[in-house]
Design a protein around this motif. Structure first.
Motif, PDB file in Angstrom:
ATOM      1  N   GLU A   1       0.861  -1.203   0.000  1.00 16.77           N
ATOM      2  CA  GLU A   1       0.000   0.000   0.000  1.00 16.77           C
ATOM      3  C   GLU A   1       0.884   1.235   0.000  1.00 16.77           C
ATOM      4  O   GLU A   1       1.792   1.346   0.807  1.00 16.77           O
ATOM      5  N   ALA A   2       0.610   2.170  -0.933  1.00 22.72           N
ATOM      6  CA  ALA A   2       1.405   3.385  -0.987  1.00 22.72           C
ATOM      7  C   ALA A   2       1.087   4.236   0.223  1.00 22.72           C
ATOM      8  O   ALA A   2      -0.028   4.266   0.725  1.00 22.72           O
ATOM      9  N   GLY A   3       2.109   4.959   0.687  1.00 23.40           N
ATOM     10  CA  GLY A   3       1.935   5.827   1.836  1.00 23.40           C
ATOM     11  C   GLY A   3       1.496   7.206   1.427  1.00 23.40           C
ATOM     12  O   GLY A   3       1.123   7.464   0.281  1.00 23.40           O
ATOM     13  N   LEU A  96      -8.470   6.999   7.863  1.00 22.60           N
ATOM     14  CA  LEU A  96      -9.863   6.672   7.596  1.00 22.60           C
ATOM     15  C   LEU A  96     -10.735   7.483   8.548  1.00 22.60           C
ATOM     16  O   LEU A  96     -10.254   7.980   9.576  1.00 22.60           O
ATOM     17  N   PHE A  97     -11.993   7.589   8.256  1.00 20.28           N
ATOM     18  CA  PHE A  97     -12.897   8.312   9.151  1.00 20.28           C
ATOM     19  C   PHE A  97     -13.123   7.492  10.417  1.00 20.28           C
ATOM     20  O   PHE A  97     -13.272   6.293  10.369  1.00 20.28           O
ATOM     21  N   GLY A  98     -13.141   8.156  11.567  1.00 17.84           N
ATOM     22  CA  GLY A  98     -13.422   7.459  12.814  1.00 17.84           C
ATOM     23  C   GLY A  98     -12.347   7.704  13.845  1.00 17.84           C
ATOM     24  O   GLY A  98     -11.161   7.802  13.515  1.00 17.84           O
ATOM     25  N   THR A  99     -12.724   7.769  15.110  1.00 13.54           N
ATOM     26  CA  THR A  99     -11.770   8.100  16.165  1.00 13.54           C
ATOM     27  C   THR A  99     -10.873   6.924  16.527  1.00 13.54           C
ATOM     28  O   THR A  99      -9.844   7.105  17.145  1.00 13.54           O
ATOM     29  N   GLY A 100     -11.253   5.709  16.143  1.00  9.70           N
ATOM     30  CA  GLY A 100     -10.435   4.546  16.464  1.00  9.70           C
ATOM     31  C   GLY A 100      -9.499   4.141  15.351  1.00  9.70           C
ATOM     32  O   GLY A 100      -9.040   2.997  15.311  1.00  9.70           O
ATOM     33  N   THR A 101      -9.202   5.063  14.454  1.00  8.10           N
ATOM     34  CA  THR A 101      -8.339   4.754  13.311  1.00  8.10           C
ATOM     35  C   THR A 101      -7.034   5.530  13.419  1.00  8.10           C
ATOM     36  O   THR A 101      -7.009   6.664  13.883  1.00  8.10           O
ATOM     37  N   GLU A 102      -5.943   4.898  12.962  1.00  8.76           N
ATOM     38  CA  GLU A 102      -4.649   5.553  13.058  1.00  8.76           C
ATOM     39  C   GLU A 102      -4.397   6.443  11.850  1.00  8.76           C
ATOM     40  O   GLU A 102      -4.912   6.209  10.756  1.00  8.76           O
ATOM     41  N   ALA A 103      -3.590   7.474  12.057  1.00  8.21           N
ATOM     42  CA  ALA A 103      -3.182   8.369  10.981  1.00  8.21           C
ATOM     43  C   ALA A 103      -1.794   7.982  10.495  1.00  8.21           C
ATOM     44  O   ALA A 103      -0.949   7.537  11.266  1.00  8.21           O
ATOM     45  N   PHE A 104      -1.581   8.149   9.210  1.00  9.93           N
ATOM     46  CA  PHE A 104      -0.290   7.849   8.593  1.00  9.93           C
ATOM     47  C   PHE A 104       0.285   9.156   8.063  1.00  9.93           C
ATOM     48  O   PHE A 104      -0.415   9.939   7.425  1.00  9.93           O
ATOM     49  N   PHE A 105       1.577   9.349   8.319  1.00 10.85           N
ATOM     50  CA  PHE A 105       2.225  10.609   7.984  1.00 10.85           C
ATOM     51  C   PHE A 105       3.145  10.469   6.781  1.00 10.85           C
ATOM     52  O   PHE A 105       3.759   9.414   6.568  1.00 10.85           O
ATOM     53  N   GLY A 106       3.255  11.567   6.043  1.00 12.97           N
ATOM     54  CA  GLY A 106       4.259  11.658   5.000  1.00 12.97           C
ATOM     55  C   GLY A 106       5.593  12.047   5.598  1.00 12.97           C
ATOM     56  O   GLY A 106       5.722  12.249   6.813  1.00 12.97           O
TER      57      GLY A 106
END
Lengths: 114, 111
Positions: A1-3, A96-106
Protein backbone atom coordinates in the motif's frame (compact mmCIF):
# COMPACT_ATOMS: atom_id res chain seq x y z
CA UNK A 1 0.00 0.00 0.00
CA UNK A 2 1.41 3.39 -0.99
CA UNK A 3 1.94 5.83 1.84
CA UNK A 4 1.24 9.53 2.11
CA UNK A 5 3.18 11.38 -0.57
CA UNK A 6 4.43 14.93 -0.11
CA UNK A 7 6.37 17.25 -2.35
CA UNK A 8 8.73 18.94 -2.47
CA UNK A 9 10.97 17.45 0.22
CA UNK A 10 12.92 20.65 0.66
CA UNK A 11 12.29 24.29 -0.22
CA UNK A 12 14.27 27.46 0.36
CA UNK A 13 12.62 30.80 -0.31
CA UNK A 14 13.18 34.42 0.59
CA UNK A 15 10.85 36.17 3.00
CA UNK A 16 7.78 37.72 1.38
CA UNK A 17 7.82 35.10 -1.37
CA UNK A 18 5.05 32.55 -1.73
CA UNK A 19 5.31 28.76 -1.56
CA UNK A 20 3.01 25.78 -2.00
CA UNK A 21 3.18 22.24 -0.68
CA UNK A 22 1.37 19.25 -2.11
CA UNK A 23 0.02 16.14 -0.39
CA UNK A 24 -1.45 12.96 -1.81
CA UNK A 25 -3.07 10.91 0.97
CA UNK A 26 -3.55 7.18 1.13
CA UNK A 27 -6.34 6.07 -1.18
CA UNK A 28 -9.71 6.00 0.54
CA UNK A 29 -8.66 8.11 3.52
CA UNK A 30 -11.34 10.70 4.21
CA UNK A 31 -9.43 12.66 6.84
CA UNK A 32 -6.40 14.75 5.91
CA UNK A 33 -4.25 16.79 8.29
CA UNK A 34 -1.60 19.46 7.79
CA UNK A 35 0.88 20.07 10.59
CA UNK A 36 3.68 22.55 11.16
CA UNK A 37 6.67 21.31 13.15
CA UNK A 38 9.23 23.84 14.31
CA UNK A 39 12.61 22.44 15.30
CA UNK A 40 12.55 20.93 18.78
CA UNK A 41 8.75 21.04 19.12
CA UNK A 42 5.92 18.59 18.55
CA UNK A 43 3.78 18.91 15.41
CA UNK A 44 1.14 21.63 15.56
CA UNK A 45 -2.13 21.00 13.74
CA UNK A 46 -2.81 23.70 11.15
CA UNK A 47 -5.90 22.33 9.42
CA UNK A 48 -7.96 19.15 9.29
CA UNK A 49 -10.16 18.14 6.35
CA UNK A 50 -12.95 15.59 6.26
CA UNK A 51 -13.31 14.76 2.57
CA UNK A 52 -13.19 18.24 1.01
CA UNK A 53 -14.66 20.10 4.01
CA UNK A 54 -12.68 21.85 6.75
CA UNK A 55 -13.20 20.34 10.22
CA UNK A 56 -10.70 22.44 12.15
CA UNK A 57 -8.53 25.38 11.06
CA UNK A 58 -8.38 27.18 14.39
CA UNK A 59 -4.57 27.36 14.38
CA UNK A 60 -4.11 28.26 10.73
CA UNK A 61 -2.76 31.82 10.32
CA UNK A 62 -5.38 32.74 7.78
CA UNK A 63 -3.83 36.07 6.84
CA UNK A 64 -1.00 34.22 5.09
CA UNK A 65 -1.79 30.50 5.04
CA UNK A 66 -4.42 28.80 2.92
CA UNK A 67 -5.24 25.19 2.18
CA UNK A 68 -7.60 23.35 -0.07
CA UNK A 69 -8.55 19.78 -0.78
CA UNK A 70 -10.16 19.58 -4.16
CA UNK A 71 -12.42 16.59 -4.79
CA UNK A 72 -11.59 15.25 -1.35
CA UNK A 73 -8.29 13.69 -2.42
CA UNK A 74 -5.08 15.71 -2.95
CA UNK A 75 -4.41 18.81 -0.91
CA UNK A 76 -2.23 21.89 -1.19
CA UNK A 77 -1.02 24.22 1.54
CA UNK A 78 0.09 27.70 0.53
CA UNK A 79 1.96 30.44 2.35
CA UNK A 80 1.83 33.95 0.96
CA UNK A 81 3.83 35.96 1.91
CA UNK A 82 6.30 33.86 3.90
CA UNK A 83 7.96 35.09 7.07
CA UNK A 84 11.19 33.95 8.69
CA UNK A 85 9.21 32.26 11.49
CA UNK A 86 7.50 30.00 8.94
CA UNK A 87 10.72 27.99 8.67
CA UNK A 88 9.62 24.51 9.74
CA UNK A 89 8.75 21.04 8.52
CA UNK A 90 5.24 20.79 7.10
CA UNK A 91 3.72 17.37 7.60
CA UNK A 92 0.69 15.88 5.92
CA UNK A 93 -1.19 12.92 7.37
CA UNK A 94 -4.30 10.96 6.45
CA UNK A 95 -6.62 8.49 8.10
CA UNK A 96 -9.86 6.67 7.60
CA UNK A 97 -12.90 8.31 9.15
CA UNK A 98 -13.42 7.46 12.81
CA UNK A 99 -11.77 8.10 16.16
CA UNK A 100 -10.43 4.55 16.46
CA UNK A 101 -8.34 4.75 13.31
CA UNK A 102 -4.65 5.55 13.06
CA UNK A 103 -3.18 8.37 10.98
CA UNK A 104 -0.29 7.85 8.59
CA UNK A 105 2.23 10.61 7.98
CA UNK A 106 4.26 11.66 5.00
CA UNK A 107 7.96 12.48 5.19
CA UNK A 108 7.26 16.19 5.30
CA UNK A 109 8.51 19.26 3.47
CA UNK A 110 11.33 21.17 5.12
CA UNK A 111 10.86 24.90 4.46
CA UNK A 112 13.63 27.41 5.07
CA UNK A 113 12.76 31.09 4.78
CA UNK A 114 15.80 33.37 4.45
CA UNK B 1 -4.14 22.06 24.36
CA UNK B 2 -2.56 18.60 24.65
CA UNK B 3 -4.40 16.49 27.20
CA UNK B 4 -1.44 14.34 28.17
CA UNK B 5 1.65 14.71 30.35
CA UNK B 6 4.88 12.89 29.59
CA UNK B 7 8.42 13.11 30.99
CA UNK B 8 10.58 15.17 28.62
CA UNK B 9 13.32 12.58 28.30
CA UNK B 10 14.50 9.17 29.40
CA UNK B 11 17.35 6.79 28.71
CA UNK B 12 17.19 3.03 28.45
CA UNK B 13 19.66 0.25 27.83
CA UNK B 14 19.76 -1.68 24.58
CA UNK B 15 18.08 -5.06 24.94
CA UNK B 16 16.11 -4.06 28.00
CA UNK B 17 12.43 -3.17 28.18
CA UNK B 18 11.60 0.52 27.89
CA UNK B 19 8.59 1.68 29.88
CA UNK B 20 7.22 5.06 28.80
CA UNK B 21 4.62 6.63 31.10
CA UNK B 22 1.81 8.96 30.14
CA UNK B 23 -0.70 10.77 32.30
CA UNK B 24 -4.14 11.59 30.88
CA UNK B 25 -6.18 12.25 33.99
CA UNK B 26 -8.97 14.14 32.17
CA UNK B 27 -9.65 11.46 29.57
CA UNK B 28 -13.32 10.80 28.86
CA UNK B 29 -14.99 7.46 28.28
CA UNK B 30 -15.00 7.60 24.47
CA UNK B 31 -11.45 8.87 23.99
CA UNK B 32 -8.65 6.63 22.83
CA UNK B 33 -5.00 6.63 23.88
CA UNK B 34 -2.64 6.69 20.89
CA UNK B 35 1.12 6.40 20.75
CA UNK B 36 3.28 7.67 17.92
CA UNK B 37 7.02 8.04 17.60
CA UNK B 38 9.18 10.28 15.47
CA UNK B 39 12.66 9.29 14.47
CA UNK B 40 14.93 12.14 13.47
CA UNK B 41 14.02 13.75 10.14
CA UNK B 42 11.05 11.48 9.57
CA UNK B 43 7.29 11.91 9.90
CA UNK B 44 5.59 10.49 13.01
CA UNK B 45 4.97 6.76 12.93
CA UNK B 46 1.93 5.10 14.48
CA UNK B 47 2.76 2.55 17.18
CA UNK B 48 -0.38 1.42 18.96
CA UNK B 49 -3.68 2.62 20.41
CA UNK B 50 -6.27 1.45 22.93
CA UNK B 51 -9.53 2.41 24.57
CA UNK B 52 -9.85 0.40 27.78
CA UNK B 53 -8.07 -2.91 27.37
CA UNK B 54 -4.37 -3.53 27.18
CA UNK B 55 -3.12 -3.95 23.64
CA UNK B 56 -0.11 -5.63 22.05
CA UNK B 57 1.24 -5.65 18.52
CA UNK B 58 4.53 -6.43 16.86
CA UNK B 59 6.05 -3.14 17.96
CA UNK B 60 4.92 -2.61 21.54
CA UNK B 61 2.45 -3.19 24.33
CA UNK B 62 0.07 -0.61 25.77
CA UNK B 63 -1.00 -0.92 29.39
CA UNK B 64 -3.94 1.31 30.41
CA UNK B 65 -4.81 1.62 34.08
CA UNK B 66 -8.27 0.58 35.19
CA UNK B 67 -9.34 4.18 35.83
CA UNK B 68 -7.85 5.10 32.40
CA UNK B 69 -6.04 8.10 33.87
CA UNK B 70 -2.62 6.88 32.84
CA UNK B 71 -0.95 4.43 30.53
CA UNK B 72 2.45 2.91 29.81
CA UNK B 73 3.97 2.08 26.46
CA UNK B 74 6.33 -0.88 26.68
CA UNK B 75 9.02 -1.56 24.11
CA UNK B 76 9.95 -5.13 25.12
CA UNK B 77 13.53 -5.22 23.84
CA UNK B 78 14.78 -1.75 23.00
CA UNK B 79 17.22 -1.40 20.13
CA UNK B 80 19.31 1.58 19.05
CA UNK B 81 16.77 2.16 16.25
CA UNK B 82 14.11 2.83 18.88
CA UNK B 83 15.82 6.13 19.73
CA UNK B 84 13.11 8.68 18.95
CA UNK B 85 10.58 11.11 20.40
CA UNK B 86 7.50 9.25 21.64
CA UNK B 87 4.14 11.00 21.73
CA UNK B 88 1.15 9.96 23.81
CA UNK B 89 -2.08 11.42 22.44
CA UNK B 90 -5.71 11.31 23.52
CA UNK B 91 -8.07 11.24 20.55
CA UNK B 92 -11.82 11.11 20.16
CA UNK B 93 -14.76 12.34 22.17
CA UNK B 94 -15.91 15.86 21.42
CA UNK B 95 -12.76 16.55 19.42
CA UNK B 96 -13.58 13.76 17.01
CA UNK B 97 -10.70 12.75 14.78
CA UNK B 98 -8.46 15.64 15.86
CA UNK B 99 -4.89 14.52 16.58
CA UNK B 100 -3.08 16.94 18.93
CA UNK B 101 0.59 16.42 19.78
CA UNK B 102 2.30 17.55 22.97
CA UNK B 103 6.01 17.70 23.66
CA UNK B 104 6.56 13.96 23.85
CA UNK B 105 9.33 11.98 25.56
CA UNK B 106 12.76 11.95 23.97
CA UNK B 107 14.03 8.38 24.39
CA UNK B 108 17.70 7.58 24.00
CA UNK B 109 18.60 3.91 23.77
CA UNK B 110 22.19 3.37 24.85
CA UNK B 111 24.42 0.42 24.00
Amino acid sequence: EAGVAQSPRYKIIEKRQSVAFWCNPISGHATLYWYQQILGQGPKLLIQFQNNGVVDDSQLPKDRFSAERLKGVDSTLKIQPAKLEDSAVYLCASSLFGTGTEAFFGQGTRLTVV
Amino acid sequence: DAKTTQPPSMDCAEGRAANLPCNHSTISGNEYVYWYRQIHSQGPQYIIHGLKNNETNEMASLIITEDRKSSTLILPHATLRDTAVYYCIVKGGAAGNKLTFGGGTRVLVKP
